[in-house]
Enzyme design. Structure first.
Site, PDB file in Angstrom:
ATOM      1  N   LYS A 182       1.264  -0.846  -0.407  1.00 16.20           N
ATOM      2  CA  LYS A 182       0.022   0.214   0.042  1.00 16.20           C
ATOM      3  C   LYS A 182       0.746   0.543  -0.101  1.00 16.20           C
ATOM      4  O   LYS A 182       1.866   1.333   0.808  1.00 16.20           O
ATOM      5  CB  LYS A 182      -0.728   0.368   1.402  1.00 16.20           C
ATOM      6  CG  LYS A 182      -2.578  -0.867   1.292  1.00 16.20           C
ATOM      7  CD  LYS A 182      -2.735  -0.659   2.477  1.00 16.20           C
ATOM      8  CE  LYS A 182      -3.815  -2.124   2.090  1.00 16.20           C
ATOM      9  NZ  LYS A 182      -5.304  -2.349   1.522  1.00 16.20           N
ATOM     10  N   ASP A 235      -5.888 -13.761  10.864  1.00 12.29           N
ATOM     11  CA  ASP A 235      -5.762 -13.182   9.587  1.00 12.29           C
ATOM     12  C   ASP A 235      -4.992 -11.517   9.232  1.00 12.29           C
ATOM     13  O   ASP A 235      -5.126 -10.921   8.983  1.00 12.29           O
ATOM     14  CB  ASP A 235      -7.635 -13.159   9.143  1.00 12.29           C
ATOM     15  CG  ASP A 235      -8.192 -12.231   8.414  1.00 12.29           C
ATOM     16  OD1 ASP A 235      -7.312 -12.956   6.901  1.00 12.29           O
ATOM     17  OD2 ASP A 235      -9.132 -11.557   8.375  1.00 12.29           O
ATOM     18  N   HIS A 240      -1.079  -8.376   8.736  1.00  7.65           N
ATOM     19  CA  HIS A 240      -0.660  -6.885   8.532  1.00  7.65           C
ATOM     20  C   HIS A 240      -0.749  -6.160   9.532  1.00  7.65           C
ATOM     21  O   HIS A 240       0.192  -4.833   9.647  1.00  7.65           O
ATOM     22  CB  HIS A 240      -2.484  -6.848   8.110  1.00  7.65           C
ATOM     23  CG  HIS A 240      -2.564  -7.143   7.112  1.00  7.65           C
ATOM     24  ND1 HIS A 240      -1.909  -7.755   5.750  1.00  7.65           N
ATOM     25  CD2 HIS A 240      -3.591  -7.746   6.780  1.00  7.65           C
ATOM     26  CE1 HIS A 240      -2.596  -8.808   5.415  1.00  7.65           C
ATOM     27  NE2 HIS A 240      -3.704  -8.438   5.808  1.00  7.65           N
TER      28      HIS A 240
END
Ligand code: BG6
Length: 483
Positions: A182, A235, A240
């Site tokens: 990103k 997850d 992340h």
């Protein structure tokens, strides 16, 4: 402002799982955008493979339809789509068996860069790596790309790393965490290491605490099977949020180079203290009507899987000892909002004692949506009548500063091109993934051994009550989750 495009050398990209969702939704549309930007060599080839029988023409039609679905009409022309699908080929292949491998081998060019993108379930990662090696397709100029889930715990992550490393060297293995692709996450590094302003303040001496939030409005719809075995911890936090934590907390690397950056990230993970269960909160969204509850989407009606996590963590090193990092992520929250908030300590002595509530300066790095940076400052409220202070944001939204014509590139665009270029800076090294699992596993084990359950929270809110209490008890409060 026109984005600068650095051409890449020609390549053969093989996508295992070439007809799957990720390929159609992300990988191929991203490549198409790179082609439009002039970055994809005309002789580069993309070969989709899957188990189904399909002609090259049918595959090209499938991908044409995917581009029509996932690329806005104003961002594509028929000519470009024709040119792109003209570079696509298809091989029917049985990943575990013998069929198709010879055909694939014949289509690959000697001496050119080869990228094998494993857009398949993790149980096939090791199998495909071994097949590529056994059948002589893994040349020195080959790269293998894998994406989460990279294991389910430390043991399975080690096993996966071992399988990959018998066939490929570490410098050939590209482990994707799409957050690293990103733009704004990369900008965090630019902000920290290309500006002299922040670094002197970037430590426990001046920073009271850090909040990292990745809030989502979506639920687990359609992904219940996967998600219920995973939960927010595996997850989102293990990968992340851990990456965001590392980039925020790491020491300045000597160079912007793969191992220099990854060494520094690894040191942060290794410096994380074990987290006591009392510093963790897990939640599960529960609506008053069934529709909209987590349990609607999973088989196990007694599921204890968390769709929300909040954690207080400490980094035991000279820079950060004493400054907590609070992590928070969840599904079905009030707004889609990802940000890193650096909350600075208050002034050491206030000469404005009549001011009741004072909050220190804060630097908010907004990752999505509305990417930008806000610096929270205190100023004098205008007008007579004494010294009244007011907090104001010094705001920079990147789209305003750089011009709306700069289209924010999708994370996959950057990452795929980096694979082709052979630049691993934005990919995770095997030891990083393992260290992150080690830390995560301890929290998961404590949860598994407790009789506790995730706290229910209302969809559309800001998570369970206990998450608020996690900060309140430290005399702090979360930033609002708002669009
Ligand atoms: C994925 C998770 O890795 O990241 C999803 O599996 C999550 O559950 C997604 O929704 C969030 O990514 P982004 O780019 O939308 O913030």
């Amino acid at each position: 402002m026109v984005a600068r495009v650095i051409p890449v050398e020609t390549f053969d990209l093989v996508i295992f799982g070439g007809t799957g969702d990720l390929a159609r939704r992300k990988i191929l549309p991203s490549l198409f955008r790179r082609m439009r930007a002039g970055q994809m060599p005309k002789d580069a080839r993309v070969i989709g493979t899957a188990r189904g029988k399909m002609t090259k023409k049918a595959y090209q039609t499938l991908i044409r339809e995917a581009l029509e679905e996932f690329i806005k009409p104003e961002n594509r022309t028929d000519e470009d789509v024709d040119a792109f699908v003209g570079q696509l080929d298809y091989v029917m292949l049985d990943a575990k068996g013998d069929d198709g491998w010879e055909d694939l081998g014949k289509k690959l060019r000697e001496g050119e860069t080869r990228a094998f993108y494993l857009s398949v379930g993790p149980s096939l990662f090791g199998v495909i790596a071994q097949q590529l090696s056994k059948r002589g397709l893994a040349t020195p100029k080959s790269r293998i790309v894998v994406e989460k889930p990279l294991g389910h715990d430390l043991g399975s992550a080690q096993e996966l790393n071992a399988q990959l490393s018998t066939c490929f060297t570490e410098s050939q293995i590209y482990r994707i965490d799409h957050y690293l692709g990103k733009e704004t996450v990369q900008n965090l590094m630019a902000l920290r290491f290309a500006n002299a302003l922040f670094e002197p303040l970037w430590s426990a001496q001046h920073v009271d605490h850090v909040q990292i939030t990745v809030a989502e409005t979506i639920g687990v719809e359609g992904r219940g099977g996967y998600y219920d075995k995973s939960g927010a911890m595996r997850d989102m936090i293990q990968n992340h949020l851990m990456q965001l934590l590392c980039l925020t907390a790491m020491e300045p690397p000597a160079r912007f180079e793969p191992n220099a950056v990854r060494d520094e990230k690894l040191k942060v993970i290794r410096a994380l203290d074990p987290v006591p269960p009392s510093d963790t909160v897990r939640g599960q969204y529960r609506a008053s009507i069934d529709d909209g509850s987590y349990l609607e989407h999973v088989d196990n009606q007694d599921s204890r899987t968390e769709s929300f996590v909040a954690i207080k963590t400490q980094i035991s090193n000279w820079r950060w000892a004493g400054t907590p990092f609070y992590l928070r992520t969840g599904k079905k929250l009030r707004a889609r909002m990802s940000e890193i908030a650096i909350i600075f300590k208050d002034v050491p002595h206030s000469i404005f004692p009549e001011v009741e509530e004072k909050r220190g300066n804060a630097l908010i790095i907004r990752l999505q949506p509305d990417e930008g940076i806000t610096l929270r400052m205190t100023i004098k409220e205008p007008g007579p009548g004494g010294m009244r202070l007011k907090e104001v944001p010094l705001d920079m939204t990147f789209a305003d500063a750089l011009g709306p014509q700069v289209e924010v590139a999708d994370a996959y665009e950057r990452l795929i091109m980096d694979v082709i270029r052979g630049n691993q800076t934005l990919f995770m090294r095997g030891d990083e993934v393992e260290a992150a699992w080690e830390w995560t596993d301890a929290i998961l084990a404590a949860w598994a051994n407790s009789s506790g359950r995730p706290q229910p929270y209302d969809p559309g809110g800001s998570g369970p009550e206990d998450a608020l209490a996690l900060l309140h008890r430290d005399g702090r409060r979360w930033r609002e989750i708002e669009a």
